[in-house]
Design an enzyme around this catalytic site. Sequence first.
Site, PDB file in Angstrom:
ATOM      1  N   ASP A  86       4.710   3.772   0.565  1.00  0.00           N
ATOM      2  CA  ASP A  86       4.986   4.508   1.795  1.00  0.00           C
ATOM      3  C   ASP A  86       6.346   4.182   2.392  1.00  0.00           C
ATOM      4  O   ASP A  86       6.824   4.877   3.285  1.00  0.00           O
ATOM      5  CB  ASP A  86       3.928   4.124   2.846  1.00  0.00           C
ATOM      6  CG  ASP A  86       2.824   5.141   2.943  1.00  0.00           C
ATOM      7  OD1 ASP A  86       3.035   6.283   2.537  1.00  0.00           O
ATOM      8  OD2 ASP A  86       1.745   4.782   3.445  1.00  0.00           O
TER       9      ASP A  86
HETATM   10  C1  GLC Z   1      -0.662   1.090   2.671  1.00  0.00           C
HETATM   11  C2  GLC Z   1      -1.112   2.526   2.663  1.00  0.00           C
HETATM   12  C3  GLC Z   1      -1.078   3.116   1.282  1.00  0.00           C
HETATM   13  C4  GLC Z   1       0.229   2.842   0.629  1.00  0.00           C
HETATM   14  C5  GLC Z   1       0.558   1.360   0.652  1.00  0.00           C
HETATM   15  C6  GLC Z   1       1.918   1.054   0.088  1.00  0.00           C
HETATM   16  O1  GLC Z   1      -1.652   0.278   2.112  1.00  0.00           O
HETATM   17  O2  GLC Z   1      -2.429   2.651   3.165  1.00  0.00           O
HETATM   18  O3  GLC Z   1      -1.294   4.495   1.365  1.00  0.00           O
HETATM   19  O4  GLC Z   1       0.156   3.316  -0.678  1.00  0.00           O
HETATM   20  O5  GLC Z   1       0.531   0.904   1.974  1.00  0.00           O
HETATM   21  O6  GLC Z   1       2.943   1.476   0.916  1.00  0.00           O
HETATM   22  C1  GLC Z   2       3.996   1.114   7.036  1.00  0.00           C
HETATM   23  C2  GLC Z   2       3.448   0.063   6.120  1.00  0.00           C
HETATM   24  C3  GLC Z   2       2.766   0.663   4.947  1.00  0.00           C
HETATM   25  C4  GLC Z   2       1.783   1.706   5.421  1.00  0.00           C
HETATM   26  C5  GLC Z   2       2.427   2.704   6.379  1.00  0.00           C
HETATM   27  C6  GLC Z   2       1.372   3.627   6.929  1.00  0.00           C
HETATM   28  O1  GLC Z   2       4.983   1.832   6.391  1.00  0.00           O
HETATM   29  O2  GLC Z   2       4.435  -0.823   5.670  1.00  0.00           O
HETATM   30  O3  GLC Z   2       2.113  -0.347   4.216  1.00  0.00           O
HETATM   31  O4  GLC Z   2       1.270   2.380   4.340  1.00  0.00           O
HETATM   32  O5  GLC Z   2       3.035   2.040   7.417  1.00  0.00           O
HETATM   33  O6  GLC Z   2       1.866   4.647   7.696  1.00  0.00           O
END
Ligand code: GLC
Ligand code: GLC
Length: 815
Positions: A485
């Site tokens: 993300d």
């Molecule tokens: C969080 C989110 C997931 C994403 C991950 C890596 O766990 O829930 O959707 O893939 O972060 O950024």
């Molecule tokens: C932030 C976190 C990631 C998560 C995202 C959700 O980017 O680092 O882990 O998935 O928020 O919106």
Amino acid sequence: MANYGHFDDSNREYVITRPDTPLPWLNYFGQDEFFGMATQTAGGYTFWKDAKLRRLTRYRYNNNPMDNDGRFLYVKQGKSVWNPGWKPTRTKLDAFECRHGLGYSRITGKKDGIEVEQLMFIPPGENLEVWKISVRNKTKKPQKLSLFSYVEFCFFEALNDMTNYQRTYSIGEVEIEGSAIYHKTEYRERRNHYTLFGCTRKIDGYDTSRDAFVGVHHGLHDPKAVMAGKCTNSRAFGWNPVGAQQINLSLKPGQEETFAIILAYVDQGDLPKFDSPMVMNKTKGREILARYSDMKVVDAAFNAVKERWESLLSIYQAPKVPNVHLQRMVNTWNQAQCMATFNLSRSASGYETGIGRGMGYRDSNQDILGFVHLLPARARQRILDIASTQLADGTCFHQYQPLTKKGNADIGGGFNDDPLWLILSTCAYIRETGDLTILNEPCGYADKPGSKDPLLHHIETSIQYTLNNRGPHALPLIGHADWNDCLNLNCHSKEPNESFQTAGDIAGSKAESVMIAGLFLYATRDLVKLYHFMGQTQDASRIQGHYDDMLKTVEEQAWDGAWYTRAFDAESKPIGSKVCKEGKIYIESQAWCVLGGAGQNNGRAKKALQAVDKYLYTPEHGCALQYPPYSTYHSELGEVSSYPPGYKENAGVFSHNNTWIHIGWTMFGEGEKALEYYLSICPSAKKDHDVYRSEPYVYAQMTASQFSPTPGEGKNSWLTGTGAWSFVVASQSILGVQPDYTGLRIDPCIPKKWKGFSVSRKFRGVTYSIEVTNPKSKSKGVKSLKIDGQKIAGNVIPLPTDGRTAVKVEVTLGA
Ligand code: GLC
Ligand code: GLC
């Protein structure tokens, strides 16, 4: 090294023996529509379906002390005031124990010869939480004491409840009837539901005004009414309604008193709302309290919780695994975590406030992979719900609200990995059940009201979406981000007030993701097999063609010399490449290219895993997400470079992606490595809890890595994709019992020194008792497979055609 507790494996409990754990250690109740969360000190809250829109009790996140609201019992005896769960008073106890079990927690505290036990659970199928309370006089003298219960009501909509005080201070309403407190804020207008907080025993007083019970200038550690030993029988008009009951007890030596407190969400349904103006119809609440006033009903409800879990867990049990950590995780706790992630996605935990994110598109699809064996019918419905939040062009709402099942417009779509995960969950469901009818279920597209396109249409749309959205290297475009993300290659944000996730224009961007390419390989290969199973060979070869093209692209464009490049940024510069100064190697592209079948014939896959081993892995903490961490912010990379080095996506150990590497090792028959890696992130195997801090029985999303100043510190437990994927690793990749279209496939990958193990697996109505022996000390390869004594070729157990419901399977490794 402090000791905070231990596993009680035979009871499937974790026993916490001191209350001051390094962080609150949480447990969940409920698995249908009603949920509760409780820490070892009884902190937490309760909600119906949706922690944002239907929260029953209040909880203030990020409080200090941490975890300060909950379901409290106070004991007042003479001058002393204490809680069996230690908090909020923190009076020193003579004994403390909290047993977190599956769907329940039992807290027992003892002081001055009085023992109070609070057993909390949610009965199957009911919208209520039960606290069974037992008070015991362990002394040889008669004892008098007062017990006080306490919860603070939330006005159902949690965000408004915490922000809009000019309104909320004036709307609170309650009714009191006998031992029951009814919280009915906003009931006169548009709500048709209320909260019941009732005691099954006669009470000696109550309070419903927080100011009266706690006091404006007091706190939960010294509530005025408890300190004075007397409730004031207050009625809340506005301000902050609470539920508090006083129970005076006189206990003979050795005597025990048992009763229950019920916290229920009551929907009036078709009943008349009012008995008379301003007086709510309380028929249903009365009925609930009357029913649970019989302690036999309470005990039966608790047994139902236990029996339900035993029956669910009996679907997959591996009783004789030579490693205790893997054994208890795969048999008990990992499955409990899969239940929680399935139900709650990333919405409500100790770290997710229940207000922000609802159900995640990619998250929920992955959660199904570890859950589908437990309750396939629910997985089926979830898949259809998720698919309905996809748009006709293939984009998906990144998140949706569980109550409305509608996509969240704030975050929108454009996370280009999202569509592909639907294929993984659908294939997993069909492999588990053989049920192809799901593919014809109408789910429609979110932007085509009334549309009825079936699930299979969505799957084809998802494939098409990736194919249609490719960049200069013919690799898939990343959009706002892929699985990571925080890899926001189109956001270019210089403005601290905007969200990395949504900022930036993705239209016309060139940034590409190798991770999505790998995921596409994996998804198309899954789909090819599915089409073959359906007998649609033309479709199978059509999809196979897409697979072959993408594989060629990956091998031509994404090999960096010793590992797979991670992505190409908006200017087509490589990320996760030896040419980069920081972020030279990322874990996700190694994982997905290998899992998708890249690098199989040219040695690259093995090299990619070895690069992970060399640059990212430590046996103590697992694999960091990338290396070296970014030391400065890069607007062309986005949020990944915003975190301090060694945390979260900036080279923290993100447990979720570690599991894919575990699967990678098993593909190469590396049984030692697979187990060693598995244990490196396994919570049960963590040695120093003052360092790890998080719960030892469930995975945390992230552990601070070797590149951080606090290596080994776990954070954000419970709601992580690690839950589902670890279960896949342990049950399917290491122990090797894999649901497949035509039957169970047996393909373990274990340490050579393991002599064997057994698995009991219920699959499509048949119970398979599988004994695996390893006489030649091998890691992988099935030498012989005997089904009810008959040797068969291959390693897939055919489904019985003669109505047998119990099948004995003998597996000998050593091919
Ligand atoms: C969080 C989110 C997931 C994403 C991950 C890596 O766990 O829930 O959707 O893939 O972060 O950024
Ligand atoms: C932030 C976190 C990631 C998560 C995202 C959700 O980017 O680092 O882990 O998935 O928020 O919106």
